[in-house]
Design an enzyme around this catalytic site. Sequence first.
Site, PDB file in Angstrom:
ATOM      1  N   CYS A  84     -23.515  44.835  12.891  1.00  0.00           N
ATOM      2  CA  CYS A  84     -24.358  43.555  12.852  1.00  0.00           C
ATOM      3  C   CYS A  84     -25.348  43.815  13.660  1.00  0.00           C
ATOM      4  O   CYS A  84     -25.195  43.816  14.880  1.00  0.00           O
ATOM      5  CB  CYS A  84     -23.115  42.427  13.086  1.00  0.00           C
ATOM      6  SG  CYS A  84     -23.887  40.885  13.121  1.00  0.00           S
ATOM      7  N   CYS A 198     -31.053  43.070   9.015  1.00  0.00           N
ATOM      8  CA  CYS A 198     -29.638  42.436   8.980  1.00  0.00           C
ATOM      9  C   CYS A 198     -29.027  43.286   8.055  1.00  0.00           C
ATOM     10  O   CYS A 198     -29.285  43.791   6.715  1.00  0.00           O
ATOM     11  CB  CYS A 198     -29.771  41.197   8.493  1.00  0.00           C
ATOM     12  SG  CYS A 198     -28.212  40.112   7.988  1.00  0.00           S
TER      13      CYS A 198
END
Length: 285
Positions: A84, A198
């Site tokens: 992440c 992302c």
Amino acid sequence: MSIVPIGGPTNADRPIGVFDSGVGGLSVLNALRSELPCEHFVYFADTDHAPYGERSDAYVTQRSLEVTRYLLEAHRIKALVVACNTATAAAIHRLRADHPSLPLIGVEPALKPAVAISRTGRIAVIATRVTLESRKFEALHASLAGQAHFSIVPCDGLAGAIERSDAAQIAALCERYLGAAGRFGTEPGQIDTLVLGCTHYPFIADALRRCTGDTVRFIDTGAPVAQQTRRLLAAGHRLNDEGSDGSVTLVCSGAPESLDAAGARWLDRPFRCATRASALVPTSA
Ligand code: DGL
């Protein structure tokens, strides 16, 4: 006196923890599975608290600490991949400080590889607001000053739309955010490289492609992160590189059904169905 080894998995047999706010890190898990086919993985999706990208740094740090503690205590992980960008930007320094002996691998938007392949010198970077407003990203961007022109676009709502598999919202947001980045193409003055900052975004490559056209190069970080994980494990004598096939176990803080559905849709290989770990991971902020 001799020391008698007690039962239980050796360092190399223990699983690798992988976590994300939700389903995005499955894109990194696919790369990890290809690079490390004998390893066992426990993937934690913090779906009850996703998305992280518009939360405060303190909230994301707190969640990252709690998820890491859970993976260490309940699964005895031998290494952790923070799959992440948002959690890496907000919390990796704190995780390293709190767990100095745990091999930790984070992800960050691949600006340097983008500079290396861009021919027009114009690069768009899409990621969450927390990632793009972090000091870590600011330092990375500053280190490349003068080497390319970057259009940096925070994509509020996009990870959430991917979590919900909301195709209409995904298409509308891609159009809005890539429209804001500038003109895409390979002619001088056009953006020829798009950094997917992302881990959710590789799963919407088709929707992004409809806005950029076919010639633009997309860069994500799955493969380099998997290679770095292999290097760190080998250096620490924790690599499981032979014998039987590895495995994937899914765990989440929200509804297991939606993580199972995402796994069935996006994971390249079989996995053990998701269980909910809410009792072990309190929902404090
Ligand atoms: N997949 C994550 C990232 O790479 C988080 C997205 C979110 O939770 O907002 O940043």
